[in-house]
Design a protein around this motif. Structure first.
Motif, mmCIF file in Angstrom:
data_model
loop_
_atom_site.group_PDB
_atom_site.id
_atom_site.type_symbol
_atom_site.label_atom_id
_atom_site.label_comp_id
_atom_site.label_asym_id
_atom_site.label_seq_id
_atom_site.Cartn_x
_atom_site.Cartn_y
_atom_site.Cartn_z
ATOM 1 N N TYR A 19 -1.990 -33.950 13.352
ATOM 2 C CA TYR A 19 -2.497 -34.660 14.567
ATOM 3 C C TYR A 19 -1.551 -35.800 15.041
ATOM 4 N N LEU A 72 -9.516 -34.657 16.962
ATOM 5 C CA LEU A 72 -10.106 -34.897 18.404
ATOM 6 C C LEU A 72 -9.634 -36.332 19.007
ATOM 7 N N SER A 74 -6.909 -37.826 18.620
ATOM 8 C CA SER A 74 -5.605 -37.433 19.264
ATOM 9 C C SER A 74 -5.796 -36.628 20.557
ATOM 10 N N ALA A 75 -6.397 -35.463 20.684
ATOM 11 C CA ALA A 75 -6.578 -34.740 21.612
ATOM 12 C C ALA A 75 -7.081 -35.137 22.750
ATOM 13 N N ARG A 76 -7.979 -36.381 22.562
ATOM 14 C CA ARG A 76 -8.535 -37.034 23.616
ATOM 15 C C ARG A 76 -7.497 -37.859 24.264
ATOM 16 N N ARG A 80 -5.172 -33.165 25.434
ATOM 17 C CA ARG A 80 -5.085 -31.646 25.085
ATOM 18 C C ARG A 80 -5.988 -31.279 24.346
ATOM 19 N N SER A 81 -6.176 -29.931 24.177
ATOM 20 C CA SER A 81 -7.163 -29.285 23.268
ATOM 21 C C SER A 81 -6.762 -29.575 21.660
ATOM 22 N N PRO A 82 -7.774 -29.602 20.773
ATOM 23 C CA PRO A 82 -7.417 -29.764 19.345
ATOM 24 C C PRO A 82 -6.366 -28.653 18.919
ATOM 25 N N GLU A 84 -3.982 -27.381 20.754
ATOM 26 C CA GLU A 84 -2.875 -27.563 21.173
ATOM 27 C C GLU A 84 -1.989 -28.675 20.550
ATOM 28 N N ILE A 85 -2.873 -29.909 20.154
ATOM 29 C CA ILE A 85 -2.344 -30.839 19.486
ATOM 30 C C ILE A 85 -2.018 -30.372 17.828
#
Ligand SMILES: [Zn+2]
Length: 469
Positions: A19, A72, A74-76, A80-82, A84-85
């Motif tokens: 992540y 999540l 990191s995604a936020r 990006r989507s989880p 993609e992360i």
């Protein structure tokens, strides 16, 4: 360490949670695994290494519902989507590992691909009475597994104090019971169907599922960081052994903490470094590797930029020496009988003595590694050999190239830049043949070198090589 009765030695390495980029403390732990593997391989042992990629978000406070999923978060933050992360940081990790010369694992299982296997393990634990379900959550019952605490030398009473106390789920039978499966809350994006409803696996069950699935019920070496001992590995032991009914891991190897500038690394403290920070300051990843080799893995190590700069200089010096030795293998050779000129026409002043001396260094080098990976001592022996002018340059080149198969510092890199691949080794072998007065072999190697465009000339001042244009 006991060797497997048959087949390769099975090694499991706790891998990164993808992540964010791995910090240099994580990388030190992965380097430890690489050294264990290279040391075994240099002893002629075949190793099968598996390193998991944790791409399923677990919780920042995994012991209760209110923890946030790191993936999540990191995604936020990164928009990006989880998935993609996870993919981005998986690739970033593999690039870091390559930059540090970590030998690629034979398999990098993704936790996300192992969820069905995790569900199956949880079902078996429930069936055997080691786990219980409450409202879609499944917990491992630590009281059902008497050996719980063996690895971390904790008793259940001590664990009472060691566990995070805030926010303990009151539905647990024992506060140290840990999560095998967690019910998905309303905001949870990444979740799976299970016999207990929609949810996601606990972190520890990931490693039980992947290690059993990839390596089987007998694992020779399991590596990780000292912060994995409890609870991660303690919980992995409980899960795996409860399922299979016997000990799974023969030897655990844990690397100590890395401090940076005297403190634990933290983003908020501004002392959180990864390989990008290293490059931004003009240093090479392999200087980091060299720096880490200067301390034992069982010791805490304090990283400073000053120490890294010193490691960079030392590494550069070693590479220059290697290039020098490769270029004029006999130059500087000094036997008891006189200067190099005569030595090169007669083979050597006393060839068997220098070959024997190099072998003695090799023996001591490997003994240091076999002594619980005493890398500082191994580097000291390398330094002694480097300074030993009684050895022919080719002998030193060959010995150091051999050391480098474990050290992984790309020491012959500078030499190899100028010489075609394999030429340094052929020159060294030819020198050895000449030292042993095996003229037929020396001639054959001269032909072989000519075939790849390298001409060797034995002059009064030693053997020289040049590239054919
Ligand atoms: Zn693990």
């Amino acid at each position: 360490m006991a060797l497997p009765a048959s087949g390769p030695l099975r090694m499991y390495t706790c891998g990164p949670t993808v992540y964010r980029s791995a910090h240099i403390g994580n990388l030190r732990t992965f380097l430890l695994a690489d050294l264990v593997r290279r040391a075994l391989e240099s002893d002629g042992i075949e190793v099968r290494q598996v390193q998991n990629i944790t791409d399923v978000g677990h919780l920042t406070n995994e012991r209760f519902d209110h923890g946030e999923d790191r993936m999540l978060v990191s995604a936020r933050l990164e928009g990006r989507s989880p998935a993609e992360i996870a993919e981005h940081y998986t690739q970033a990790y593999l690039a870091d590992a390559a930059a540090l010369n970590l030998e690629p694992a034979h398999s990098y299982p993704r936790a996300s691909a192992y969820v069905p296997a995790m569900i199956e393990l949880v079902e078996r634990l429930l069936a055997k009475g080691y786990a219980y379900q409450v409202d879609g959550n499944v917990y491992f019952s630590v009281e059902s597994f008497p050996a719980y605490g063996r690895l971390s030398r904790n008793s259940l009473d001590q664990l009472r104090a060691g566990h995070r106390q805030e926010g303990i789920d009151p539905r647990k039978r024992h506060h140290a019971d840990f999560t095998l499966w967690k019910a998905a809350g309303p905001d949870r994006i990444v979740k799976w169907h299970s016999p207990w409803g929609e949810g996601f696996p606990g972190w520890h069950i990931e490693c039980s599922a992947m290690s059993l699935g990839e390596l089987g019920e007998e694992i020779d070496v399991h590596t990780g960081g000292v912060d994995n001992v409890f609870p991660h590995h303690e919980d992995e032991i409980a899960q795996s052994e409860a399922v299979v009914g016997h000990r799974v891991v023969a030897t655990w190897v844990h690397g100590e903490h890395l401090l940076t500038e005297g403190r634990r690394m933290a983003k908020s403290a501004g002392n959180f470094y990864d390989l990008r920070s290293v490059r931004e300051r003009g240093h090479s990843p392999l200087a980091v590797r060299y720096l880490f080799l200067q301390a034992r893995y069982r010791s805490q190590f304090n990283f400073t930029w000053e120490a890294l700069a010193g490691a960079e200089r030392a590494l550069g010096r070693l590479r220059d020496r290697m290039a020098e030795w490769a270029r004029s293998p006999s130059a500087g050779e000094r036997g008891p009988d006189g200067p190099a000129g005569r030595a090169s026409t007669t083979g050597s002043a006393d060839p068997s003595a220098t070959v024997g001396a190099a072998a003695a260094y090799q023996k001591r080098f490997h003994a240091a590694l076999d002594d619980d990976l005493d890398t500082p001592r191994a580097l000291a022996i390398l330094g002694e050999l480097e300074a030993d002018e009684t050895l022919a340059p080719a002998e030193r080149f060959r010995a150091v190239a051999g050391f480098d198969r474990v050290l992984g510092l790309d020491l012959a890199g500078a030499a190899a830049e100028e010489l075609p691949e394999g030429a340094g080794e052929l020159i060294a072998r030819r020198e050895q043949a000449r030292a042993g007065r095996d003229w037929a072999a020396a001639d054959r190697l001269r032909e072989e070198l000519a075939g790849i465009g390298v001409e060797v000339v034995d002059t009064r001042s030693g053997t020289q090589w040049r590239l054919r244009r």
